[in-house]
Design an enzyme around this catalytic site. Structure first.
Site, PDB file in Angstrom:
ATOM      1  N   ASP A 189       0.842  -1.198   0.000  1.00 60.95           N
ATOM      2  CA  ASP A 189       0.000   0.000   0.000  1.00 60.95           C
ATOM      3  C   ASP A 189       0.878   1.250   0.000  1.00 60.95           C
ATOM      4  OD1 ASP A 189      -2.361   1.823   0.818  1.00 60.95           O
ATOM      5  OD2 ASP A 189      -3.269  -0.182   0.766  1.00 60.95           O
ATOM      6  N   HIS A 223      -3.710   5.978   3.584  1.00 60.81           N
ATOM      7  CA  HIS A 223      -4.465   4.818   3.101  1.00 60.81           C
ATOM      8  C   HIS A 223      -3.937   3.505   3.658  1.00 60.81           C
ATOM      9  CE1 HIS A 223      -5.870   1.911  -0.002  1.00 60.81           C
ATOM     10  NE2 HIS A 223      -6.891   2.742  -0.132  1.00 60.81           N
ATOM     11  N   SER A 259     -10.872  -0.885  -1.223  1.00 62.48           N
ATOM     12  CA  SER A 259      -9.637  -0.789  -0.440  1.00 62.48           C
ATOM     13  C   SER A 259      -9.872  -1.162   1.018  1.00 62.48           C
ATOM     14  CB  SER A 259      -9.082   0.640  -0.499  1.00 62.48           C
ATOM     15  OG  SER A 259      -8.527   0.917  -1.754  1.00 62.48           O
TER      16      SER A 259
END
EC number: 3.4.14.10
Length: 1310
Positions: A41, A269, A455
């Site tokens: 990520d 994220h 996600s």
């Protein structure tokens, strides 16, 4: 107070709907313990809340690796003679040039130190950079404001001291101007302020056991008390750069100290994803992630330089790490669309190495590109062996996360990507909750945040699988990725998904795995290839022909086993045989009843007969049951049929759909085969009596072979509400865009999942067509050599409204590489099969003559990442100073560039040297927007005669009748235009050719105009008859005889003056001066000789520390300066500056006589000589002022020197004015002479103003390699003045900008 319900905390990170919560409650120790999950990520913040420890007290994050190279710092050795040891420190010079103090107690047996540097902001996430720059600018403004106040006070004091403005001396006026310029310069500085951050000096050394690093995070240079860092996986060390940024970082050192990697996150994220998977809050268990006992490895694939976009090199290195580290699971909440499923370097690494060989259970997001079909992304939805997860919104989330007014039915999110893939696979393995409020990095200044997407569903699923694997490990039950995948699919909760994809259920899956733990067929993956579908993994019928006929397909099935060295297992696999029953789930599919399948695989045929199916979406499967096992099915063959509403040879071009009913989350799909020649679709949506906002999504897709779904995709979200009501009480939404003829289009209309209430929609679909030369889309090629080009436009479907125009506003050039180099990468880039990845670095150079937007493309490589044949691609654009202007990856993106010279370096990574050799001469395409007002408009004519005569321009009627064929004749610029400055031999100009009066989102056609630089024709000068006397015998002379032998010898002797010294120089110069006392080149050469002597004396003076010797040198300098000034004055007289000035003050005809040409050439040369002489004259005055100032300081009896100083300053002012009159004001030599003079007399404001002007407006108007040294020297001079003025905030600023503006070398690629 009313009794309140308890807040649904557990639904902030949903666990109940997947049985994860009940599973942990029943099995507290099966909470992920014993499992390691890799997170591919943006990077996981190693100091984020909830990610410190596991539920059983272990370190949560056990490794943090930046796979992208965005934090890399190249290192260099410190020379031994630069290492100084004092009583309290080891002193070295850092890569920034700053002195660094090191702790003597640090163990470094070799006493070898490595240094490097990194701009701090290079490792900051974009959102943090924005915040910190804003905060630092506010703090900086306070310091700057104090300087403004000080200068304003100085101006006020001057006004008080000089109240009588009529009696000001020239010096007093210049003093006032200087103060005004100081104020103006400060304001200009702040106007252009762009906080550069600080430069991180890095020191790396080996303590005898391991490599270590120290980083100067505060810019002080004193590292003696700094924390010495090891690779993160050694001691789990991390620091933060500062209290203001709160950004945590760790380090890794590679290749025996060649590279330091500063590991930060590229965004929040990845931390959020990791927290969903396995956050652990010992005091707040309701905030735990799904598997709080699991450990995390952070593999950063989001490149900070690209704003967190993934790169090929990051993906490849992540796959290498996964194979090396042998993680139990991996989650990747990243992905893009791809042109072809199940292919590409990274996808092959995942499928064949990470999953099939290492045994890692790889989980990935399906994508957020729904609701249309065939939108699942790579690698999640398209790669065999990868578990692809769609996003599901559960009832509890609606209250806890989204605060909805009322609950709506549970379902997949509207935007969640759907299958099937282009090769017929289902595209989504399972669904999981797609939203969560959980931990984010401290730099966000928040403890948690709501994020939603696949996600979030992917790490939720991954956490669920960590629970299952934790339990399997605790019970010594063997598993493989294939076994896990089958179990979660078999036991998933039915959510009425049309492709039979369910919601993951932890307890059910674990029980299934326990029940069938001895069934070895569960460890087999079955490779499906269907020859009629390009060896696809399923059957996907989406064209009108095959949707209306029966087709037979040949299916090849081959078992795939996990790669192992176990001889017993390999023997069992050789003996593998299964007795399989094949069952079709739909009557329109026929298949054999039985299949005996062995290790070598089998082929069989099936028939698909969709002829009696209604229009729309149809999905069925052929299920393969092992007749000797209960764990079924062994494999599935998916079959999807998209049957359009219109029939073959149906000429309908208008479609109407009334009273389409929608409620929250409803999706309606309409499939139409676009008519022959149709290239435009017009969609009109109407809604009545909708009083509240309802968010809708219109999503349409056409699929083209080996093209990403996004190629022919259109998506728009809009609100239907009462504010858009017209007089008919109808809400109306209209869009028009291009389509591909004879290709099925899906019209997907959805009411967003969270939009409440009922909606009644009417839909109109109208197809249009305007063809150019019988083509529905593409480029129209025009050639300058043709002058006039003709096209035909037709309307084969209906009459069409016209609004024709074209503006050629884009210049396209191609460049071949100026350098190419193939070298091996380093240790991070060795593939699992031990192959070394190689890099090809191609260097390109181009120049811009105007400021413009530039798009750099490599068509063979752009837009391919997961489906690429190579291991990575990266692009850096540098200016002439080697400063990075922009980073680019596979997706072309426009960049605003100033005029100047640029270097582009393209890095391509591949294990195949043959591939790199093949593409090493690949051209770079540079597209640049022409400046406003310099576009070339195309003129249209109805016939060739009108075009030639330039009469009656236009395209005729604004209506193109049905089936009308109208010829048009095109002339770019109507034959008269200014060529772009940057034209090269293979340039093209292009622009959108607008035809229809419908407003299109993208152009149907572009005109490509082939154009070359202007071929300048030498005009023969018009010469007066009296200019040449034909009877003059001199006209018959050879031009080489015009100079006498004596003059030739003279010129040769003058040229040799530069090579002679001392007596020889004096003797020859004396002879020449007697013979040619007024010869201008000789006079200039003498001035040069004197000037060189002055420079030598000045250097001697700088080095001399003896007062008496210094005085003698100063006297000699004064003597030589006066001699130079006297000689320059003589040269000015000989040149006759008044006469020369008069000449340049007159306007001269373009066409001149030969004698006038000679006069111009002579005067131009005189002007050149004069400017050179005036420069040296002004520098001589500067030297006089400087030396006289020194004499005043060193001599007690200095009254005469003070008077001389005043005289020299006044004379210098006049000399500078003379120089100013002749030199270009941005000329480097003039600027530096003027600046030195102003510095000497203390007028720093004037000096700074001149330097700023030169730096921002360089001599030829751009930054190029020919003048970059001068610009850097001017910047250095500016820094010196800032230090002299003690404007510390600006000198510190300029010190950092100096490095950023002019790095020592090109920035590292990867």
């Amino acid at each position: 107070m009313a009794e309140l319900d308890k807040f649904p905390t557990y639904d902030l990170l949903p666990k109940e709907v997947t049985q994860a919560l009940s599973f942990i409650r029943k099995n507290p120790e099966y909470d992920g313990r014993g499992t390691v999950v890799a997170i591919l990520d943006t990077g996981v913040d190693v100091g984020a809340p909830g990610l410190e420890k596991t539920s059983d007290g272990k370190q949560k994050i056990i490794d943090a690796i930046d796979c992208t190279g965005s934090g890399d710092v190249p290192l260099q050795d410190v020379p031994e003679d630069k290492i100084k040891i004092t009583d309290d420190a080891i002193s070295i010079i850092g890569a920034s040039g700053k002195t660094l103090l090191l702790n003597k107690e640090w163990s470094n047996p070799s006493n070898k130190w490595k240094i490097g540097l990194k701009p701090l902001y290079d490792v900051f996430p974009k959102s943090l950079l924005t915040r910190i720059k804003k905060e630092r600018k506010e703090a900086f403004e306070k310091k700057h404001h104090q300087l403004i106040t000080d200068v304003e006070n100085d101006i006020n004091n001057w006004e008080l001291n000089y109240k009588n403005k009529d009696k000001l001396t020239e010096d007093e006026i210049m003093e006032k101007d200087d103060l005004a310029n100081r104020l103006a310069v400060l304001k200009e500085f702040y106007k252009n302020f762009d906080d550069p951050g600080i430069i991180l000096d890095c020191v790396v050394f080996n303590d005898g056991n391991e490599w270590k690093a120290v980083i100067d995070t505060n810019g002080s240079g004193d590292l003696r008390n700094s924390t010495v860092l090891s690779n993160f996986n050694v001691k789990y060390q991390y620091l933060k750069f500062g209290d203001d940024d709160q950004l945590n970082f760790s380090i890794n050192i590679y290749d025996e100290g060649e590279t330091l990697s500063i590991v930060t996150v590229a965004g929040s994220h990845g931390t959020h994803v990791a927290a969903i998977t396995s956050a652990y809050y010992p005091d707040k268990p309701e905030q735990n992630g799904i598997a709080p006992g699991a450990q995390i490895i952070s593999l950063k694939i989001g490149d900070t330089r690209l704003g967190s976009m993934e790169t090929g090199v990051g993906l490849t290195r992540a796959a290498i790490c996964l194979s090396r580290l042998k993680c139990d699971l991996a989650n990747m909440s990243y992905g893009e669309g791809s042109s072809k499923a199940n292919v590409g370097s990274f996808c092959e690494l995942l499928r064949d190495k990470v999953v099939n060989e290492t045994g890692t259970v790889f989980v990935s997001s399906a994508g957020n590109n729904g609701p249309a079909l065939t939108t699942s992304g790579s690698p999640g939805g398209t790669t065999e062996g990868v578990i692809s997860v769609g996003a599901y919104v559960a009832s509890g989330m609606m209250e806890a996360e989204y605060s909805l007014l009322e609950k709506v039915p549970e379902r997949p999110y509207t935007w969640s990507s759907r299958g099937p893939t282009e090769d017929g696979d289902v595209g989504v393995t399972v669904y999981a909750p797609g939203g969560a409020i959980t931990s984010v990095p401290p730099y966000t200044l928040a403890s948690s945040q709501l994020m939603n997407g696949t996600s979030m569903s992917s790490p939720n699923c991954c956490g669920c699988l960590a629970l299952i694997i934790s339990a399997l490990k605790a019970n010594n039950i063997q598993y493989t990725p294939y076994r896990i995948t089958k179990a979660i699919q078999r036991t998933a909760k039915d959510i009425n998904n049309p492709m039979k994809v369910g919601l993951i259920q932890v307890e059910n899956a674990f029980n299934d795995l326990v029940n069938y733990k001895d069934d070895k067929t569960q460890d087999i993956s079955f490779k499906i290839e269907i020859s009629e579908c390009n060896n696809g993994r399923g059957i996907y019928i989406r064209d009108i022909i095959n949707a209306n006929k029966t087709t037979q397909y040949s299916i090849n099935v081959k078992p795939t086993f996990m790669k192992t060295d176990d001889e017993i297992l390999n023997k069992q696999r050789l003996e593998y045989e299964s007795k399989i029953a094949l069952v079709s789930t739909a009557g329109w599919i026929r298949c054999p009843k039985y299949l005996l399948l062995n290790n070598g695989g089998r082929s069989f045929s099936i028939q698909v007969n969709p002829t009696n199916l209604d229009s729309g979406f149809h999905f069925a499967e052929i299920l393969a049951y092992d007749t000797e096992s209960e764990a079924n099915p062994l494999f599935k063959i998916p079959v999807t049929v998209i049957k359009p509403e219109n029939k073959i040879d149906d000429n309908t071009i208008d479609f109407y759909y009334n009273n389409l009913k929608f409620s929250s989350g409803d999706i309606k799909r309409i499939f139409l085969s676009t008519p022959k020649n149709a290239n435009i679709i017009e969609i009109i949506l109407k809604s009545k009596n909708r009083d509240t906002n309802a968010r809708f999504t219109l999503h349409t897709i056409q699929l083209l072979n080996q093209r990403c779904y996004s190629t022919c995709e259109y998506e728009v979200s809009f609100n239907l509400n009462s504010n858009s009501l017209d007089d008919t009480q109808e809400q109306k939404f209209t869009r028009s865009y291009l389509v591909i003829p004879n290709t099925v289009i899906e019209l997907c209309l959805a009411q967003f999942w969270s939009s409440l209430g009922e909606s009644n929609i009417s839909l109109e679909v109208h197809f249009h067509s305007i063809l150019v030369n019988d083509s529905p889309y593409g480029d129209v090629i025009l050639k300058e050599s043709d002058f006039i080009d003709g096209i035909d436009i037709t309307a084969p479907l209906r009459k069409e409204g016209l609004n024709i125009s074209c503006s050629l506003n884009t210049l396209t050039r191609s460049f071949k590489p100026s350098e190419e180099l193939i070298t091996p990468m380093k240790s991070r880039d060795v593939l699992p099969d031990s192959k070394q990845v190689l890099q090809l670095v191609l260097t390109y150079e181009f120049k811009l003559n105007e400021n413009t937007n530039v798009n750099i493309r490599f068509p063979a490589l752009n837009n391919y990442i997961y489906d690429s044949a190579h291991e990575g691609m990266f692009i850096i654009i540098y200016d002439a100073n080697k400063k990075v202007v922009a980073y680019r990856d596979i997706f072309p993106k426009s960049q605003k560039l100033s005029k100047g010279e640029y270097t582009v370096k393209l890095q391509i990574l591949s294990k195949s040297i043959e591939l790199l050799e093949r593409i090493k001469s690949m051209a770079m395409i540079v597209e640049q927007t022409l400046p406003k007002g310099k576009e070339i408009n195309v003129t249209f004519f109805r016939d060739i005669i009108s075009a030639i005569n330039n009469k009656g321009a236009g395209y005729g009627s604004k209506v193109l009748a049905y089936n009308e064929r109208r010829p048009l004749f095109l002339i770019p610029g109507n034959g008269n235009y200014n060529r772009p400055k940057d034209l090269t031999q293979d340039s093209t100009l292009s622009g959108e050719l607008k035809l229809t009066n419908l407003k299109l989102e993208k152009p149907l056609f572009r005109i490509q105009y082939s154009i070359a630089p202007e071929n300048k024709i030498k005009e023969k000068p018009l010469i007066s008859k009296d200019t040449i006397n034909d009877n003059n015998p001199e006209n018959d002379n050879n031009p080489n005889d015009r100079n006498s032998l004596k003059e030739a010898i003279r010129d040769l002797q003058i040229s040799y003056l530069k090579k002679l010294k001392n007596d020889e120089l004096t003797a020859l110069l004396a002879v020449l001066e007697v013979d040619y006392p007024n010869h201008i080149p000789l006079m200039l050469e003498k001035i040069n000789i004197i000037n060189n002597k002055i420079n030598e004396l000045s250097k001697s003076l700088d080095k001399c520390d003896d007062l008496e010797k210094s005085r003698k040198i100063m006297d000699e300098i004064i003597e030589k300066c006066n001699e130079l000034i006297e000689q320059t004055n003589k040269l000015e007289e000989v040149i006759d500056t008044k006469d020369l000035s008069s000449y340049y003050g007159l306007k001269h005809q373009k066409i001149i006589t030969e004698s006038e040409k000679k006069l111009k050439a002579d005067n131009d040369k005189k002007k050149e000589y004069l400017i050179q002489a005036l420069n040296m004259k002004c520098e001589a005055y500067n030297n006089l002022i400087h030396v006289t100032q020194l004499k005043i300081v060193t001599d007690q009896d200095n009254a005469n020197e003070i008077e001389n100083l005043k005289k020299y300053i006044n004379e210098s002012n006049k000399a500078m004015k003379d120089y100013f009159a002749w030199a270009e004001h941005t000329d480097y030599k003039y600027t530096m002479a003027y600046v030195r003079k102003e510095e000497l007399v203390g007028r720093y404001g004037n000096a700074l103003k001149a330097l700023n002007k030169y730096i921002s407006d360089t001599p030829i108007g751009d930054l190029c390699k020919s003048n970059i040294g001068n610009v850097n020297e001017a910047s250095k001079r500016r820094l010196n003045i800032l230090n002299t003025l003690n404007w510390k905030c600006w000198s510190d600023y300029e010190e950092i900008q100096k490095y950023l503006r002019s790095p020592s070398d090109y920035a590292l690629l990867n």
